[in-house]
Design a protein around this motif. Sequence first.
Motif, PDB file in Angstrom:
ATOM      1  N   ASN A  45       0.854  -1.188   0.000  1.00  0.00           N
ATOM      2  CA  ASN A  45       0.000   0.000   0.000  1.00  0.00           C
ATOM      3  C   ASN A  45       0.892   1.241   0.000  1.00  0.00           C
ATOM      4  N   CYS A  77      -1.514   7.360   8.964  1.00  0.00           N
ATOM      5  CA  CYS A  77      -2.146   8.630   8.593  1.00  0.00           C
ATOM      6  C   CYS A  77      -2.131   9.569   9.790  1.00  0.00           C
ATOM      7  N   ILE A 112      -6.805   3.336  12.189  1.00  0.00           N
ATOM      8  CA  ILE A 112      -6.034   4.319  11.429  1.00  0.00           C
ATOM      9  C   ILE A 112      -6.453   5.719  11.841  1.00  0.00           C
ATOM     10  N   ASN A 379     -17.580  -4.714  11.074  1.00  0.00           N
ATOM     11  CA  ASN A 379     -16.857  -3.628  10.428  1.00  0.00           C
ATOM     12  C   ASN A 379     -17.672  -2.357  10.244  1.00  0.00           C
ATOM     13  N   SER A 380     -18.938  -2.394  10.627  1.00  0.00           N
ATOM     14  CA  SER A 380     -19.697  -1.147  10.595  1.00  0.00           C
ATOM     15  C   SER A 380     -19.689  -0.504  11.973  1.00  0.00           C
TER      16      SER A 380
ATOM     17  N   ALA B 295     -18.312   0.567   6.992  1.00  0.00           N
ATOM     18  CA  ALA B 295     -18.240   1.739   7.875  1.00  0.00           C
ATOM     19  C   ALA B 295     -19.346   2.739   7.537  1.00  0.00           C
ATOM     20  N   ASP B 300     -20.207   5.649  10.103  1.00  0.00           N
ATOM     21  CA  ASP B 300     -18.901   5.904  10.716  1.00  0.00           C
ATOM     22  C   ASP B 300     -18.023   6.586   9.659  1.00  0.00           C
ATOM     23  N   ASN B 302     -15.153   6.883   8.553  1.00  0.00           N
ATOM     24  CA  ASN B 302     -13.843   6.243   8.741  1.00  0.00           C
ATOM     25  C   ASN B 302     -12.932   6.563   7.553  1.00  0.00           C
ATOM     26  N   TRP B 303     -12.337   7.745   7.575  1.00  0.00           N
ATOM     27  CA  TRP B 303     -11.527   8.210   6.444  1.00  0.00           C
ATOM     28  C   TRP B 303     -10.246   7.402   6.276  1.00  0.00           C
ATOM     29  N   GLY B 304      -9.792   6.723   7.326  1.00  0.00           N
ATOM     30  CA  GLY B 304      -8.597   5.889   7.204  1.00  0.00           C
ATOM     31  C   GLY B 304      -8.778   4.815   6.136  1.00  0.00           C
ATOM     32  N   ARG B 305     -10.013   4.311   6.028  1.00  0.00           N
ATOM     33  CA  ARG B 305     -10.278   3.287   5.021  1.00  0.00           C
ATOM     34  C   ARG B 305     -10.292   3.888   3.611  1.00  0.00           C
ATOM     35  N   LEU B 307      -8.220   6.360   2.731  1.00  0.00           N
ATOM     36  CA  LEU B 307      -6.791   6.475   2.411  1.00  0.00           C
ATOM     37  C   LEU B 307      -6.183   5.112   2.084  1.00  0.00           C
ATOM     38  N   SER B 308      -6.577   4.087   2.826  1.00  0.00           N
ATOM     39  CA  SER B 308      -6.097   2.731   2.517  1.00  0.00           C
ATOM     40  C   SER B 308      -6.444   2.346   1.087  1.00  0.00           C
ATOM     41  N   SER B 336      -3.473  13.221   7.041  1.00  0.00           N
ATOM     42  CA  SER B 336      -3.531  12.978   8.478  1.00  0.00           C
ATOM     43  C   SER B 336      -4.851  13.533   9.031  1.00  0.00           C
ATOM     44  N   VAL B 337      -4.959  13.515  10.337  1.00  0.00           N
ATOM     45  CA  VAL B 337      -6.200  13.924  10.994  1.00  0.00           C
ATOM     46  C   VAL B 337      -6.572  15.358  10.628  1.00  0.00           C
ATOM     47  N   ARG B 341     -14.273  14.548  13.399  1.00  0.00           N
ATOM     48  CA  ARG B 341     -15.162  13.620  12.717  1.00  0.00           C
ATOM     49  C   ARG B 341     -16.578  13.634  13.305  1.00  0.00           C
TER      50      ARG B 341
END
Lengths: 384, 384
Positions: A45, A77, A112, A379-380, B295, B300, B302-305, B307-308, B336-337, B341
């Motif tokens: 990644n 991140c 993350i 995962n939700s 998510a 949720d 979940n912005w990390g997902r 970016l992943s 980053s953050v 959220r």
Amino acid sequence: MTVTAAKGFSAAGIAAGIKESGGPDVALVVNTGPRRAAAGVFTSNRVKAAPVLWSQQVLKGGEVTAVVLNSGGANACTGPQGFQDTHATAEKAAEVLGCGAGEIAVASTGLIGILLPMDKLLPGVGRAAAELSEHGGEKAAIAIKTTDTVHKTAVVTSPAGWVVGGMAKGAGMLAPGLATMLVVLTTDADLDAGTLDKALRDATRQTFDRIDSDGCMSTNDTVLLLASGASEVAPEYGEFADAVREVCGELARQLIGDAEGASKDIRIEVVNAASEDDAVEVGRSIARNNLLKCAIHGEDPNWGRVLSAIGTTNAAYEPDRLAVAINGVWVCRDGSVGDDRDLVDMRFREVVITADLAAGAERAVIWTNDLTADYVHENSAYSS
Amino acid sequence: MTVTAAKGFSAAGIAAGIKESGGPDVALVVNTGPRRAAAGVFTSNRVKAAPVLWSQQVLKGGEVTAVVLNSGGANACTGPQGFQDTHATAEKAAEVLGCGAGEIAVASTGLIGILLPMDKLLPGVGRAAAELSEHGGEKAAIAIKTTDTVHKTAVVTSPAGWVVGGMAKGAGMLAPGLATMLVVLTTDADLDAGTLDKALRDATRQTFDRIDSDGCMSTNDTVLLLASGASEVAPEYGEFADAVREVCGELARQLIGDAEGASKDIRIEVVNAASEDDAVEVGRSIARNNLLKCAIHGEDPNWGRVLSAIGTTNAAYEPDRLAVAINGVWVCRDGSVGDDRDLVDMRFREVVITADLAAGAERAVIWTNDLTADYVHENSAYSS
């Protein structure tokens, strides 16, 4: 056992207070030598967590004295502060172990986008160092769990007197390149970093890279192999590589067996492919087909969805020569209806899908899981 | 209305007994002229259903007099017998309509891997022909439904006196190349097959190709555009292409809105990309991330997902310059953050994810759905 099955290693796992649950969340694995050769494979990644960026630099030197691992936060991140936190973690471990920070690999796992609580992590590293033990492998394996329901370990012992052991964590976000979250392997074989690197890459390519629980590639995947040389035996490459692959294969199988919310482990065998790359491409396409994964969950031998997935690849085959077996029953022959689908028994957790491309003699095996309401539920609600 | 909104078309939808439910399952759309120009776009899946293989040949001639559509069976992976059945269907329609079988397109949808009950389908074609009406568009749209909860239609009327109308079915297996099951568009504009083909390809590229409910590509996707010329108006290309794109866009939005088991429609806007291709690649990667889709289901942010998912692409960007907004709140800045959220309101069905690649000025929009327990339930019980 696990990472302390090989001579020349100590480990610990403690609760530092990073996890809200209060469970174990910091692990330390130390190579006490005499050698400190090491190799590592990391996520492909492009969005890489701070500890991955750090450890990649450390591994370039080919020597690792210790690995600090934490669950409860991925430190991904998290910007410049996140990288400084990883650096500080390595400095802390170096200080208590009496070595340089450049010999300390760091690995993190969890959510993350949040900074790690350094006021808990740094004292935790100190406490883990105080509890290091030649029998600490089990505790270390437990401390790296996140949504894992069990800790994962494997050991292979050579009659020649050397050992390869390891631990793994991972229950979701399992996808090729790599396919797991964190793995530490140790051996007391006497080998240099270049040999370790080759054996590790050969093994991961055929094991962790071929499990794909949900098609989602992590930012934190790390697989490390540390060699102490304490057995004073320098094995033949082939024998050693086989042992590393066996340990990786066992851990990979355990990861699939513990995937979030899964009720079926699906072994996808692609046979008679024109090339191994074709077999892997077809296997991954099948493994990522949500409709098929739902069908397997419903114990429905829906071979049409297998053919749909094969159809999206660039592999060599003729559509009207494809054949598919589910648990040994050839429900599709010549790209069309085959044997009676009612003959397929899908009651057991393991399901085998065989796809025959009729285009050559190569093969590959990819593992995945079914898609379930429990996966959705888990995962939700993960970060909330 | 729908396919009969344009002058020069009649249609019908009847219950032939293919569906066990006894619901409508055969539709017929007839171009009564004076022109019979046509264009078609088909699935890019290499495993193509018999009616797709047939209709691709028909479209090469650039003329279509009628389209026979059936639900209740996809006639995919059915071997030589399946192709003969499609041929017989076209022959039957040609016989009752008094034209050649080479002017009859055929489209089928339903379960893969079962032969159609020709003893029901062929009489059904005859009965549909007997019920053809200039007001039959609605019944045709209803007869092509499978798991669709509603039928989908759209119409654009030009002040210049011509019309583009259409119908669509599709509720699962929506993925690019194409992204739907069956669509028939009609127009009374006076245009040749080459112009229709260009307008249709331009439109599908930006509409049906950019919805991706579950990453699964069908064996049966068919989008047809028939022109009768009955308005006696030959519009400018740009004006006509805009109308076709608008109808396709409306139908695509309806398909996403009716996706199996979905509770959220997710609009993914990728902005400031180096190229449109980059924007589409990133959008699709985000759209196919099961963890993110879960998510969003859980409301949720979940912005990390996100970016992943971006990290798995080859698009041009720097990880530490990425930004992500969810429903207008920039929860990720500089990789980053970002903003709090907790400011994100996700109570409504439509969710907008904006991914800023900070690498150029191009953009694209991809639509997807959330992943839900209902999706799993519906697709684990589909064929049984």
